[in-house]
Scaffold this active site. Structure first.
Site, PDB file in Angstrom:
ATOM      1  N   ASP A  61      37.579  38.097  43.872  1.00 38.29           N
ATOM      2  CA  ASP A  61      38.530  37.374  44.716  1.00 38.29           C
ATOM      3  C   ASP A  61      39.198  38.340  45.685  1.00 38.29           C
ATOM      4  OD1 ASP A  61      38.404  34.743  43.311  1.00 38.29           O
ATOM      5  OD2 ASP A  61      39.186  35.935  41.655  1.00 38.29           O
ATOM      6  N   ASP A  63      42.734  38.230  47.469  1.00 42.55           N
ATOM      7  CA  ASP A  63      44.022  37.565  47.620  1.00 42.55           C
ATOM      8  C   ASP A  63      44.887  38.332  48.605  1.00 42.55           C
ATOM      9  OD1 ASP A  63      43.184  35.749  45.722  1.00 42.55           O
ATOM     10  OD2 ASP A  63      44.147  36.808  44.054  1.00 42.55           O
ATOM     11  N   ASP A 140      52.080  41.521  37.426  1.00 43.38           N
ATOM     12  CA  ASP A 140      51.964  41.759  35.989  1.00 43.38           C
ATOM     13  C   ASP A 140      51.682  43.214  35.618  1.00 43.38           C
ATOM     14  OD1 ASP A 140      49.368  41.669  36.992  1.00 43.38           O
ATOM     15  OD2 ASP A 140      48.773  39.893  35.857  1.00 43.38           O
TER      16      ASP A 140
END
Length: 442
Positions: A61, A63, A140
């Protein structure tokens, strides 16, 4: 990679000191980055895409983080869709790609209408916006908080992510206990990243994971289904399974299976699950399709098998007992992980066909070959044999039967009918049986 220090903990690594090249970035992601920049907004590639590029891996991905509000992103892209209530995001859609664009998250004061939490601290809604540095501290893990700046092609590191990336350490940003309370799924993400990247989890993060698994009980079953697919169909299913059990998290995803594993730690249940996961990992590595139905059939088979044995011992017929047991096991599992009917129904058919495969007289075997779930059921039979279940002779019979032509099959079933042969699984100590590897998940 020393780079230029912004403040006590922040650092800019110039293009000359990192390995990211625009040639390795998705062209559609570059389009979004450049259009945001051209409109006067800050635009960064962030998260797993940056991490994987720095590791020399191919990202799944790409992002993007920006100071543009979701509505401002939508104005820039006609092919944009705003999604999410918990986190407001912009999805910029191209033919085959969806580029996710998120506005920088801020810290918030807990009193805004744009944020909401449960009594335990779990975030329900978070649409408080802030600066890029605040955004980094809201992420995170340190290795997921590296920002590639399209302005000058540098990498910005606010949380020592580059240091942890080089050391192969997965570290939670901030206090792990608090961060897991905000979103318990972060524990599952830690397992997934550690298994996929081969990183070790930092001891402080590990300690919190071992003591806060119960927080997963707060997560909606539908979200846990999505997370379970990412965990077990990542291509690193075996390593992920071992890590989930190591930190006591598997019990909160598959409590019935964990209870069986605890009873027979080194026996059939674990062997069956590990072989099913290894088979799935291999298929993914070979670019073949996989489906949760087969894998879930393996994950939940031992609770089904044990309950079925108890009912048969009480005098119930096998077929009806299996139907009732399957329903009970699935209903219980749905309280933890939601399993859509498009997967749960074929899973139950795989189970239901196991007794039918034992009936090899008359025309039943010939007709069974035409059943749409035959291949999956046969593969599951092979899996059981490989794991040491007492169906080795039966699985060999079906393997050979499929190689025969029509006349050969008819001759074989007539021969079986004359001898009255019928295969029954004996309740004896299981020994592994070598078989061809099942072609599961078709």
């Amino acid at each position: 990679m020393e780079g230029r220090i912004i403040n006590a903990r922040s650092r800019i690594i110039p293009r000359s000191e990192h390995a990211i090249s625009r040639s390795n970035i998705n062209p559609n992601a570059l389009k979004v980055l450049y259009r945001l920049k051209g409109a006067g907004f800050d635009a960064y590639l962030v998260g797993g895409g940056v991490r994987d590029l720095l590791l020399g891996r191919e990202p799944k991905d790409f992002d993007i983080a920006t100071n543009a509000l979701p509505e401002e992103v939508k104005k820039l892209f006609r092919n944009c869709l705003l999604i999410g209530r918990r986190f407001r995001l912009a999805h910029v859609r191209f033919e085959r790609d969806v580029i996710e664009v998120a506005t920088f998250r801020g810290q918030g004061d807990g009193d805004s209408a744009d944020e909401a939490r449960t009594e335990t601290g779990r975030i329900l809604r978070d649409n408080v916006y802030g600066t890029v540095e605040e955004d980094a501290w809201r992420r995170d893990f340190t290795i997921n908080a590296l920002y590639y700046n399209i302005e000058d092609f540098s990498v910005v590191d606010f949380v020592d992510g580059m240091k942890d990336l080089k050391a192969g350490v997965l570290r939670m940003i901030g206090d792990p206990e608090q961060r897991f309370r905000e979103d318990p799924v972060r524990m599952l993400r830690a397992v997934r990243f550690a298994a996929r990247l081969g990183f070790r989890i930092h001891r402080d993060t590990e300690t919190a994971m071992r003591t806060h698994g119960h927080l997963l009980e707060e997560i909606p079953a539908a979200r846990l289904f999505d997370e379970s697919l990412k965990l077990l169909q990542s291509g690193n299913g075996v390593a992920t399974f071992e890590q989930l059990r190591r930190y006591g998290l598997f019990a909160y995803l598959f409590p019935q299976t964990e209870a069986c594993l605890a009873q027979e730690e080194h026996g059939f249940p674990k062997t069956l699950v590990v072989r099913a996961l290894a088979n799935t990992d291999q298929r993914i590595a070979e670019g073949k399709s996989v489906t949760p139905a087969f894998l879930y059939a393996a994950l939940l088979w031992e609770p089904v098998r044990q309950a079925l044995a108890e009912r048969e011992a009480a005098g119930e017929g096998e077929l009806q007992a299996l139907q009732d047991v399957a329903r009970d096991v699935v209903d219980s599992q749905l309280s933890r992980i939601s399993l859509p009917k498009r997967f749960s129904l074929p899973m139950r058919e795989i189970w239901a066909m196991q007794p039918r495969l034992k009936k090899i007289t008359g025309l039943r075997p010939v007709k069974l070959l035409e059943h749409p779930r035959f291949r999956a059921a046969y593969d599951f039979l092979l899996l059981r044999a490989e794991a040491g279940d007492d169906v080795g002779e039966l699985s060999r019979w079906w393997t050979e039967f499929q190689t025969l032509d029509e006349n050969g099959r008819l001759s074989r079933v007539r021969s079986e009918e004359k001898t009255g042969k019928k295969h029954r699984a004996r309740r004896t100590k299981r020994k592994p049986v070598v078989q061809d590897k099942p072609i599961a998940n078709d």
